[in-house]
Design an enzyme around this catalytic site. Structure first.
Site, PDB file in Angstrom:
ATOM      1  N   ASP A 283       0.863  -1.170   0.000  1.00 45.27           N
ATOM      2  CA  ASP A 283       0.000   0.000   0.000  1.00 45.27           C
ATOM      3  C   ASP A 283       0.911   1.235   0.000  1.00 45.27           C
ATOM      4  O   ASP A 283       2.129   1.129   0.171  1.00 45.27           O
ATOM      5  CB  ASP A 283      -0.962  -0.023   1.198  1.00 45.27           C
ATOM      6  CG  ASP A 283      -2.197   0.832   0.926  1.00 45.27           C
ATOM      7  OD1 ASP A 283      -2.146   1.671   0.003  1.00 45.27           O
ATOM      8  OD2 ASP A 283      -3.212   0.668   1.626  1.00 45.27           O
ATOM      9  N   TRP A 284       0.317   2.399  -0.184  1.00 43.10           N
ATOM     10  CA  TRP A 284       1.048   3.662  -0.347  1.00 43.10           C
ATOM     11  C   TRP A 284       2.068   3.843   0.788  1.00 43.10           C
ATOM     12  O   TRP A 284       1.683   4.019   1.940  1.00 43.10           O
ATOM     13  CB  TRP A 284       0.036   4.804  -0.352  1.00 43.10           C
ATOM     14  CG  TRP A 284       0.600   6.150  -0.665  1.00 43.10           C
ATOM     15  CD1 TRP A 284       1.218   6.987   0.221  1.00 43.10           C
ATOM     16  CD2 TRP A 284       0.589   6.813  -1.930  1.00 43.10           C
ATOM     17  NE1 TRP A 284       1.594   8.132  -0.412  1.00 43.10           N
ATOM     18  CE2 TRP A 284       1.223   8.068  -1.742  1.00 43.10           C
ATOM     19  CE3 TRP A 284       0.130   6.498  -3.205  1.00 43.10           C
ATOM     20  CZ2 TRP A 284       1.388   8.988  -2.771  1.00 43.10           C
ATOM     21  CZ3 TRP A 284       0.285   7.417  -4.229  1.00 43.10           C
ATOM     22  CH2 TRP A 284       0.914   8.637  -4.013  1.00 43.10           C
TER      23      TRP A 284
END
Ligand code: BGC
Length: 726
Positions: A283-284
């Site tokens: 994820d980011w």
């Protein structure tokens, strides 16, 4: 299992394999360390969906020149829609100018549509309709390439039992069986190759992100292995079986270890147990979030890169950590080349499954012929109408009588954000999007005066009384702005804001029937509406044709058939709240000392899982449970006892009375949507493989046995109890 899964993934993409596994190995053999590491890196495309590239769109880990990085083989994928022309330009550089020719993937969050938005996923789940999820996936498959992407970070299949968590809007609710079927259908739709370039799906967030303590986004997750395997893992298993090509590990810790560096989760469970053969994308900045003064999993970024790669994190979204650290780590012998090669192989296989060597470009002619916004709007409208859930309808105040004069009041009627909900960056389709547009299109005689806001200010009681005086019925909007759910939107309280309760009282005082129209991205505590409104219709954030869809339901053109997939609490203090809870040693229906209850209010949901009304009514008779040849059969006669045609969602639940661990009150095992004409009876038979009733006790799958109960009924609390033994 492994083989079957990869074959399924490829089949779902329908791709003719452009290159062979041996050619992939030969390619890996030819790559420099820098080129290999490049494949493990995701950077911002730095582009707007249309128009020229800008180099500072996100500011994070953005190389001075994205094109130059592609040319050097320094990046495996980009994030952010960059438009068709830019996508094809990047791809030409990757395929013609880079030393080793490896196509790019460009991904973003097209989670419930792109130019056209279907309702938010939580709403979609209320249709209990796999075909609808598949259709939504195909819509995404067609519209995603139009924005210069061939990858979407969907579906989110996180189970959620706590509506304080704003991301409940993005997932399919709280039941693992239903959620798994919906997620799998979305994967198949997204990967159907329906568009101008095949699109990859991404199952997220692996895993148990929806179990964040106290509903606070990104928070710690602590749960037993049994609950993890019985509730949070199954939708991922279904998604992997459906062929999802990528998986996104979650931000949270799971029993102390952040998912981004969790080897048990990313290797033993995801690859070993579920048989996943695609690649994982963090994820980011998920890997970076494990640093020293955050999760605290290593003293240095280099140490983190070692941990994440060893755990099984193939590609690093936006933290720049793999990009900065891995080459040196290999040169110093701190990361074995075999781990790098493993991840490169996973990524190249997915690119090959997408057919990207065969055809790396978005076909602009095909795109032009496919983007039919009017047809997409019609589809979105039909989908949205099926997602509405009718929670109350005293004296059949709905559907609106023909010719009735309607006073539409409340906030958000013309606010496109509230209609479209979270992740709606790329909307272009606005066909009867707002409520006034929808009501006008349906020929409803109405006036619109807001009279109150979502949260701020006070009620304009005079305007409200004046609007009601000229009307036969009031349709009043309640809920939350569409931007107030989704990522980073946890709340302390899910009650209706004070101003809305005041508006309800003022409306009640007018003596006119009140239809409460709920627009929101999460279940709210609405005891006031349940008590005082004449009708309550939950429309969620219904998407770009939302106004038209709501008008269809209010006027009776569409008879509501949605059923809740999460419980609606009486008060925030009940959360987490879920129907498939374990039993207690002190069960009770009353409030009394030393019993498992609250002393100041009920513990049961206001509206339970599976609940939803119709403009007609249904009756059940002759319910029966039998077991033969490894199948549990539940059957009943279901009759439409009202005056209009309708669709009943027949639901099957079981409870195992005695287990090696305590078993839930009820668990959904099957359902069928049954269309019935007025007066019509259908004999409905639901067959459930007994093997499906097995459950996990820690890491052991235990077959169901002994005394059982079952229900074939219309929601998770009703129905005649049927007893049988296994
Ligand atoms: C979200 C993901 C999303 C990613 C990329 C993150 O903040 O948690 O769900 O896919 O951003 O936009």
């Amino acid at each position: 299992m492994r083989k079957i899964v990869m074959v399924a993934a490829l089949a779902s993409c329908g791709a003719a394999m452009a290159i062979t596994d041996a050619e992939i190995e030969a390619l890996i053999g030819k790559m420099t360390v820098e080129e290999k590491v490049g494949q493990l890196v995701q950077l911002a495309s730095a582009g707007k969906a249309d128009g020229p590239l800008s180099e500072d769109a996100t500011g994070v880990a953005l190389p001075a020149d994205v094109a130059e990085t592609v040319r050097k083989g320094g990046v495996g994928s980009l994030i952010g829609a960059c438009g068709v022309a830019n996508f094809n330009a990047f791809q030409r550089i990757a395929m013609n100018e880079a030393r080793v020719k490896i196509p790019l993937m460009v991904g973003h969050d097209m989670i419930h549509g792109v130019m056209t938005q279907a309702p938010i996923p939580l709403a979609l789940s209320c249709a209990w309709d796999e075909k609808l999820w598949y259709d939504c996936g195909r819509l995404i498959a067609v519209e995603t390439p139009a924005k210069g992407c061939n990858w979407t970070f969907a579906p989110m299949v996180d189970m959620c039992r706590d509506s304080r968590w704003g991301r409940i809007a993005e997932g399919p609710g709280q039941d693992p069986y239903l959620g798994g079927k919906m997620g799998a259908a979305l994967v198949k739709g997204i990967q159907s190759r329906a568009g101008a370039l095949p699109v990859a799906a991404c199952l997220k967030h692996f895993a148990a992100y929806g179990g964040a303590e106290a509903g606070r986004d990104y928070n710690t997750v602590e749960m037993s292995e049994s609950t993890f395997r019985n509730v949070y893992l199954p939708p991922f298993e279904d998604g992997v079986r459906a062929g999802a090509l990528t998986v996104m590990p979650a931000f949270n810790t799971l029993n102390g270890v952040p998912c981004s560096v969790n080897k048990w989760l990313l290797t033993d469970i995801l690859r070993g147990h579920l048989g996943f053969e695609g690649f994982t994308i963090s994820d980011w900045e998920g890997v970076k979030e494990c640093e020293f003064d955050r999760h605290g999993m290593a003293e240095t970024h280099a140490g983190l890169a070692v941990l994440a790669l060893a755990a099984g994190m193939d590609q690093d979204m936006m933290s720049g950590l793999y990009q900065r650290e891995l080459v040196q780590l290999i040169q110093d012998g701190k990361v074995p080349m075999s781990e790098i090669d493993r991840s490169v192989r996973n990524i190249l296989k997915v690119k090959n499954a997408l057919g990207l060597w065969e055809n790396p470009y978005i076909d602009e002619a095909k795109l032009a012929s496919q983007i039919d916004l009017a047809a997409h709007a019609r589809l979105a409208r039909a989908i949205a109408a099926k997602c509405c859930v009718l929670l109350k309808n005293d004296n059949s105040v709905l559907p609106l009588e023909k010719g009735a004069r309607v006073a539409l009041v409340g906030p958000g009627a013309e606010d496109c954000d509230s209609i479209s909900g979270t992740w709606s960056a790329y909307i272009e389709n606005r066909f009867e999007m707002t409520l006034p547009e929808g009501l006008r299109g349906a020929g409803v005689d109405f006036t619109y005066t807001p009279c109150y806001d979502w949260k701020k200010g006070s009620v304009d009681s005079d305007a409200l009384a004046a609007a009601a005086a000229k009307a036969d019925v009031v349709v009043a909007i309640f809920g939350q702005r569409g931007t107030e759910s989704g990522e980073g939107w946890s709340v302390l309280d899910v009650a209706l804001p004070k101003v809305q309760v005041e508006a309800l009282d003022a409306l009640k005082a007018t003596g006119k029937p009140v239809v409460a129209l709920l627009m929101n991205g999460r279940p709210l505590a609405i005891p006031e509406l349940a008590e005082k409104a004449d009708a309550v219709l939950e429309a969620w954030c219904p998407g770009t044709s939302g106004g038209g869809a709501i008008a269809d339901v209010l006027t009776g053109k569409v008879n509501p058939e949605g059923r809740l997939t999460t419980e609606f609490p009486v008060a925030t203090g009940q959360l987490p709240l879920y129907y498939n809870r374990l039993r207690t040693g002190r069960p009770t229906e009353v409030s009394a000392q030393y019993l498992s209850c609250y002393r100041d209010g009920p513990f049961r949901a206001l509206y339970p899982f599976g609940y939803g009304l119709s403009y007609t009514t249904f009756a059940y008779a002759n319910e029966k449970a039998t077991v033969a040849d490894g199948t549990l059969t539940l059957e009943a006669d279901v009759t439409n006892t009202g005056r209009v045609a309708g669709v009943e969602t027949v639901q099957a639940y079981t409870r195992q009375m005695v287990g090696v661990e305590s078993r839930p009150v009820r668990e959904l095992r099957a359902w069928r949507k049954v269309p019935l004409a007025p007066g019509e009876t259908q004999h409905v038979v639901l067959n459930i493989p007994v093997a499906q009733l097995s459950y996990w006790a820690k890491d052991r799958l235990v077959p169901a046995a002994g005394p059982m109960r079952a229900w074939i009924t219309s929601d998770s609390v009703s129905g005649k109890t049927l007893e049988f033994r296994l």
